[in-house]
Motif scaffolding. Sequence first.
Motif, mmCIF file in Angstrom:
data_model
loop_
_atom_site.group_PDB
_atom_site.id
_atom_site.type_symbol
_atom_site.label_atom_id
_atom_site.label_comp_id
_atom_site.label_asym_id
_atom_site.label_seq_id
_atom_site.Cartn_x
_atom_site.Cartn_y
_atom_site.Cartn_z
ATOM 1 N N TYR A 89 51.396 50.351 74.961
ATOM 2 C CA TYR A 89 50.859 51.559 75.606
ATOM 3 C C TYR A 89 49.392 51.437 75.985
ATOM 4 O O TYR A 89 48.875 52.237 76.754
ATOM 5 C CB TYR A 89 51.152 52.838 74.817
ATOM 6 N N ARG A 90 48.718 50.427 75.511
ATOM 7 C CA ARG A 90 47.316 50.221 75.899
ATOM 8 C C ARG A 90 47.168 49.613 77.304
ATOM 9 O O ARG A 90 46.094 49.661 77.886
ATOM 10 C CB ARG A 90 46.595 49.355 74.874
ATOM 11 N N PHE A 91 48.243 49.052 77.852
ATOM 12 C CA PHE A 91 48.176 48.551 79.228
ATOM 13 C C PHE A 91 47.996 49.741 80.170
ATOM 14 O O PHE A 91 48.722 50.731 80.062
ATOM 15 C CB PHE A 91 49.456 47.789 79.603
ATOM 16 N N PRO A 92 47.069 49.671 81.110
ATOM 17 C CA PRO A 92 46.820 50.816 81.995
ATOM 18 C C PRO A 92 48.010 51.174 82.886
ATOM 19 O O PRO A 92 48.132 52.313 83.325
ATOM 20 C CB PRO A 92 45.615 50.379 82.834
ATOM 21 N N GLU A 93 48.903 50.233 83.148
ATOM 22 C CA GLU A 93 50.066 50.497 83.995
ATOM 23 C C GLU A 93 51.093 51.397 83.313
ATOM 24 O O GLU A 93 51.914 52.023 83.980
ATOM 25 C CB GLU A 93 50.788 49.181 84.356
ATOM 26 N N VAL A 94 51.065 51.446 81.983
ATOM 27 C CA VAL A 94 52.087 52.172 81.228
ATOM 28 C C VAL A 94 51.839 53.670 81.315
ATOM 29 O O VAL A 94 50.804 54.175 80.902
ATOM 30 C CB VAL A 94 52.125 51.698 79.755
ATOM 31 N N LYS A 95 52.821 54.369 81.873
ATOM 32 C CA LYS A 95 52.747 55.808 82.036
ATOM 33 C C LYS A 95 53.344 56.517 80.820
ATOM 34 O O LYS A 95 52.877 57.570 80.411
ATOM 35 C CB LYS A 95 53.494 56.205 83.312
ATOM 36 N N GLY A 120 55.202 41.341 88.130
ATOM 37 C CA GLY A 120 54.067 40.644 87.520
ATOM 38 C C GLY A 120 53.718 41.207 86.157
ATOM 39 O O GLY A 120 53.421 40.464 85.219
ATOM 40 N N PHE A 121 53.756 42.536 86.037
ATOM 41 C CA PHE A 121 53.483 43.163 84.742
ATOM 42 C C PHE A 121 54.495 42.698 83.700
ATOM 43 O O PHE A 121 54.127 42.309 82.593
ATOM 44 C CB PHE A 121 53.523 44.692 84.854
ATOM 45 N N VAL A 122 55.777 42.710 84.064
ATOM 46 C CA VAL A 122 56.829 42.323 83.116
ATOM 47 C C VAL A 122 56.686 40.853 82.727
ATOM 48 O O VAL A 122 56.729 40.510 81.542
ATOM 49 C CB VAL A 122 58.236 42.599 83.697
ATOM 50 N N GLU A 124 54.046 38.657 83.188
ATOM 51 C CA GLU A 124 52.755 38.147 82.720
ATOM 52 C C GLU A 124 52.181 38.892 81.520
ATOM 53 O O GLU A 124 51.408 38.329 80.749
ATOM 54 C CB GLU A 124 51.745 38.195 83.861
ATOM 55 N N LYS A 125 52.538 40.149 81.359
ATOM 56 C CA LYS A 125 51.960 40.934 80.268
ATOM 57 C C LYS A 125 52.983 41.301 79.202
ATOM 58 O O LYS A 125 52.793 41.009 78.026
ATOM 59 C CB LYS A 125 51.308 42.212 80.816
ATOM 60 N N LEU A 126 54.074 41.950 79.612
ATOM 61 C CA LEU A 126 55.028 42.481 78.652
ATOM 62 C C LEU A 126 55.842 41.384 77.969
ATOM 63 O O LEU A 126 55.909 41.311 76.738
ATOM 64 C CB LEU A 126 55.958 43.482 79.350
ATOM 65 N N SER A 127 56.445 40.513 78.736
ATOM 66 C CA SER A 127 57.318 39.478 78.173
ATOM 67 C C SER A 127 56.567 38.437 77.353
ATOM 68 O O SER A 127 57.172 37.729 76.551
ATOM 69 C CB SER A 127 58.096 38.772 79.293
ATOM 70 N N THR A 128 55.274 38.335 77.545
ATOM 71 C CA THR A 128 54.496 37.328 76.815
ATOM 72 C C THR A 128 54.084 37.790 75.416
ATOM 73 O O THR A 128 53.571 36.987 74.631
ATOM 74 C CB THR A 128 53.233 36.937 77.602
ATOM 75 N N LEU A 129 54.306 39.055 75.089
ATOM 76 C CA LEU A 129 53.984 39.538 73.745
ATOM 77 C C LEU A 129 54.933 38.894 72.737
ATOM 78 O O LEU A 129 56.139 38.789 72.977
ATOM 79 C CB LEU A 129 54.098 41.060 73.670
#
Length: 165
Positions: A89-95, A120-122, A124-129
């Motif tokens: 939820y800290r990612f700015p894209e997350v509503k 790209g979000f999925v 590069e950011k989400l799936s890499t967690l």
Amino acid sequence: MEKHELEILKLVEDNGRLGVPSIAKMVDCTEEEVQAVLNKLEKENVIVSYAAVVDWSKVEEQEGVTAMIDVKVTPQRGVGFDEVAERIYRFPEVKALYLVSGAYDLSVVIDGKTMSEIAGFVSEKLSTLDSVISTTTHFRLKTYKHDGVVFEDGEDDDKRIVVSP
């Protein structure tokens, strides 16, 4: 919570633009009492925010893409899903972000300008967690109802039944 507090809360949830004088009349309280209840509920974070429901499809050059992403994660010992949820939820894209039951653990709602931006979000950011096992992305195609508000096209305003002899 007292009865009049619940009434005030429901009124504000339905229409955050209602003024204190209107609410006071509707719940048969003084304006001071209503303001005190609102202040209390805001301080206790029961009322978190006042928001408008906007039909962005009617605003030229502002329509983007909304995706609902189902996420399966490995819960962390001692904190469960909370730690990975906070990272997401800290990612700015997350509503919005919800813990859900079923095949997936979390449901993430994000807004983007294009489908490529969401991808790209999925990737590069989400799936890499570390805790994320898998994701499934769904794109919103049309909104029929949101937060209790029905979105109508307005094309067929005449709802009368045709009567013929």
